[in-house]
Enzyme design. Structure first.
Site, PDB file in Angstrom:
ATOM      1  CB  SER A  27      -0.869   0.038   1.268  1.00 59.61           C
ATOM      2  OG  SER A  27      -1.842  -0.950   1.224  1.00 59.61           O
ATOM      3  NE  ARG A 129     -10.868  -6.167  -6.218  1.00 60.21           N
ATOM      4  CZ  ARG A 129      -9.785  -5.838  -5.517  1.00 60.21           C
ATOM      5  NH1 ARG A 129      -8.581  -6.082  -6.014  1.00 60.21           N
ATOM      6  NH2 ARG A 129      -9.889  -5.276  -4.338  1.00 60.21           N
ATOM      7  CB  SER A 172     -12.726   1.580   0.682  1.00 62.19           C
ATOM      8  OG  SER A 172     -11.756   1.644  -0.337  1.00 62.19           O
ATOM      9  CG  ASP A 321      -5.567  -6.497   2.704  1.00 66.41           C
ATOM     10  OD1 ASP A 321      -6.712  -6.613   2.231  1.00 66.41           O
ATOM     11  OD2 ASP A 321      -4.806  -5.557   2.400  1.00 66.41           O
ATOM     12  CE  LYS A 348     -10.744  -6.109   0.635  1.00 69.98           C
ATOM     13  NZ  LYS A 348     -10.357  -4.702   0.518  1.00 69.98           N
ATOM     14  NE  ARG A 394      -3.808  -9.366   0.863  1.00 73.98           N
ATOM     15  CZ  ARG A 394      -2.606  -8.789   0.905  1.00 73.98           C
ATOM     16  NH1 ARG A 394      -1.576  -9.434   1.405  1.00 73.98           N
ATOM     17  NH2 ARG A 394      -2.435  -7.557   0.431  1.00 73.98           N
TER      18      ARG A 394
HETATM   19  C1  S3P Z   1      -5.644  -0.999   0.266  1.00 78.09           C
HETATM   20  C2  S3P Z   1      -6.859  -0.921   0.910  1.00 78.09           C
HETATM   21  C3  S3P Z   1      -7.709  -2.096   1.168  1.00 78.09           C
HETATM   22  C4  S3P Z   1      -6.900  -3.374   1.104  1.00 78.09           C
HETATM   23  C5  S3P Z   1      -6.037  -3.436  -0.116  1.00 78.09           C
HETATM   24  C6  S3P Z   1      -5.056  -2.286  -0.136  1.00 78.09           C
HETATM   25  C7  S3P Z   1      -4.903   0.240   0.009  1.00 78.09           C
HETATM   26  O1  S3P Z   1      -8.711  -2.149   0.187  1.00 78.09           O
HETATM   27  O2  S3P Z   1      -7.778  -4.493   1.154  1.00 78.09           O
HETATM   28  O3  S3P Z   1      -5.322  -4.663  -0.137  1.00 78.09           O
HETATM   29  O4  S3P Z   1      -3.706   0.177  -0.317  1.00 78.09           O
HETATM   30  O5  S3P Z   1      -5.516   1.298   0.145  1.00 78.09           O
HETATM   31  P1  S3P Z   1     -10.044  -1.266   0.271  1.00 78.09           P
HETATM   32  O6  S3P Z   1      -9.666   0.138   0.242  1.00 78.09           O
HETATM   33  O7  S3P Z   1     -10.866  -1.655  -0.921  1.00 78.09           O
HETATM   34  O8  S3P Z   1     -10.701  -1.663   1.561  1.00 78.09           O
END
Ligand code: S3P
Length: 447
Positions: A27, A129, A172, A321, A348, A394
């Site tokens: 991230s 998605r 999110s 995650d 996801k 995952r």
């Molecule tokens: C992420 C946010 C999460 C997470 C993803 C990475 C990010 O998703 O599940 O693996 O880097 O902002 P969501 O924002 O859809 O919850």
């Protein structure tokens, strides 16, 4: 190079002591590259995750005219283009986001206010998605984003944006960051309210570079169109990578695991809270600040008996995650574990509720799917079997952890996806003592 499609994994009774660092946070790598591209001046980043997802971000930025050079593994130099309008050649730019939902949603925020026409595409999983959630959220700012029946391809016509007062109904961080990136191009103050209690890497980065932003769990406010100077950053190790090792260690007697330089942002470390509540021996030491983010050394001592837990809904975002690998811990724990209010798992890289319940059942564990979560009755023991990752990294890595935890043999089909996030995963487990064998070796697995 041929991508491996299948692993056959045999868990072992004892693992060697392991003292490692894990690759950079996914991230944060996406965000650091994008914010560096928006800065004035040159940013040096170390620890950039070189997985397929993040390499798609590097390629996307280069396609948009950002100069990025790589001096050695994980060391990237980015020549920022500033927050002003980028000069982008006429015509539609098709940008491939691969498997990365983060990249696609962040690009919606980045490009909504840049003059140009863009078409964002992705692989089969990403194309299923939901993308209408980002288009709808940015619409009040004047963003012109069109999805294909709610999905990719996503078409963006860059336009002048206005600041807005926006309420997030989905928890999110990708959506939150898309708004922040769009707000950088919108004169005035943009305010966000609602479901803000998710990973705050973008907010921390903006504060680190001195950008005018304030936030708490109730409200976020930032002023648009303020230019900012580049600032170097070392990217911490990915807690989500560490999570797989932590669960394997906690449930293997006699194991001593040390992971150094792991990002321990509180919005990411719900697995520590959950494992400790189940009785696992996990500690965080040497806490330090690496610029924008807290890091620590995580130690796990294996063998403590775990008990099942009813996960409070407020833990879910901080664990989102890690829920697949947490489900493996639940399967090994005595008694019932219940996860609710985790409906986001359904959108996801796979429908993770379906995928993880199927994984557990194929390995002899009692598990039940619910509308927004799952239940596991643990402690009955694992049996050898076959798991299909459904193309979800995952799920593939959780199946490997299940082999180790249950000391069983698991054939994991469809493992090429692991390269999207954690290309070194198999090497680290090999080094640790988990046995990966070839398909034609003696194996006792039902199809
Ligand atoms: C992420 C946010 C999460 C997470 C993803 C990475 C990010 O998703 O599940 O693996 O880097 O902002 P969501 O924002 O859809 O919850």
């Amino acid at each position: 190079m041929l991508k491996q499609e299948r692993w056959v994994v045999q868990g072992v009774a004892s693992l060697r002591p392991l003292d490692v660092s894990v690759p950079g946070d996914k991230s944060i790598s996406h965000r650091a590259l994008i914010f560096a591209a928006l800065a004035d001046g040159i940013t040096h980043l170390s620890g950039v995750l070189e997985s397929e997802d993040c390499l798609h971000t590097v390629a996307a930025l280069r396609q948009l005219g950002v100069s990025i050079t790589v001096s050695s593994a994980g060391n990237y130099t980015i020549q920022g283009r500033g927050v002003g309008a980028w000069v982008i050649p006429a015509g539609v730019h098709t940008i491939d986001c691969g498997n990365s939902g983060t990249l696609m949603r962040l690009l919606c925020g980045l490009l909504a206010g840049q003059p140009g026409q863009f078409c964002l595409v992705g692989d089969t999983s990403l194309s299923k998605r939901p993308m209408d959630r980002v288009a709808n959220l940015l619409a009040p700012m004047g963003a012109q984003i069109r999805t294909t029946e709610g999905h990719a391809p996503v078409w963006i016509e860059g336009s002048a944006l206005t600041s807005a007062d926006i309420t997030l109904s989905i928890p999110s961080a990708q959506l939150k960051t898309a708004v922040l990136l769009a707000a950088l191009r919108a004169p005035g103050v943009t305010t966000l309210r609602g479901a803000l209690a998710t990973r705050d890497h973008s907010e921390r980065w903006l504060q680190y570079i001195g950008y005018p932003i304030t936030y708490d769990q109730a409200q976020l406010s930032m002023t648009g169109c303020v230019s900012f100077q580049a600032r170097d950053m070392a990217i911490p190790g990915d807690f989500s990578h560490a999570a797989f090792l932590m669960v394997a260690a906690a449930l293997t007697s006699g194991t001593h695991l040390t992971i150094r330089g792991v990002g321990v942002n509180p919005y990411r470390t719900g697995l520590i809270v959950a494992l400790k509540s189940m009785g696992a021996m996990v500690t965080c030491e040497n806490e330090a600040d690496w610029g924008a983010e807290p890091v620590a050394t995580i130690r796990v001592t294996g063998g403590a008996p775990l008990k099942g837990v009813v996960v409070p809904p407020e833990w879910v975002s901080n664990l989102i995650d890690e829920l697949p690998v947490f489900a493996i811990a639940a399967a090994a724990a005595e008694g019932r574990t219940v996860v609710t209010e985790a409906v986001e798992l359904r959108v996801k890289e796979s429908d993770r509720i379906v995928a993880l319940v199927r994984l557990l059942k194929n390995l002899g564990i009692q598990a039940v799917e619910t509308a927004a979560g799952f239940e596991v009755i643990g402690g009955g023991g694992f049996r050898s079997g076959t798991v299909d990752s459904l193309g979800d990294h995952r799920i593939a890595m959780s199946a490997v952890v299940a082999a180790q935890v249950g000391q069983i043999r698991v054939r994991v089909n469809n493992v090429a996806c692991v390269a999207t996030s954690f290309p070194d995963f198999r090497d680290i487990l090999d080094q640790w003592g988990v046995v990966f064998s070839e398909e034609n070796s003696r194996c006792n697995i039902s199809q």
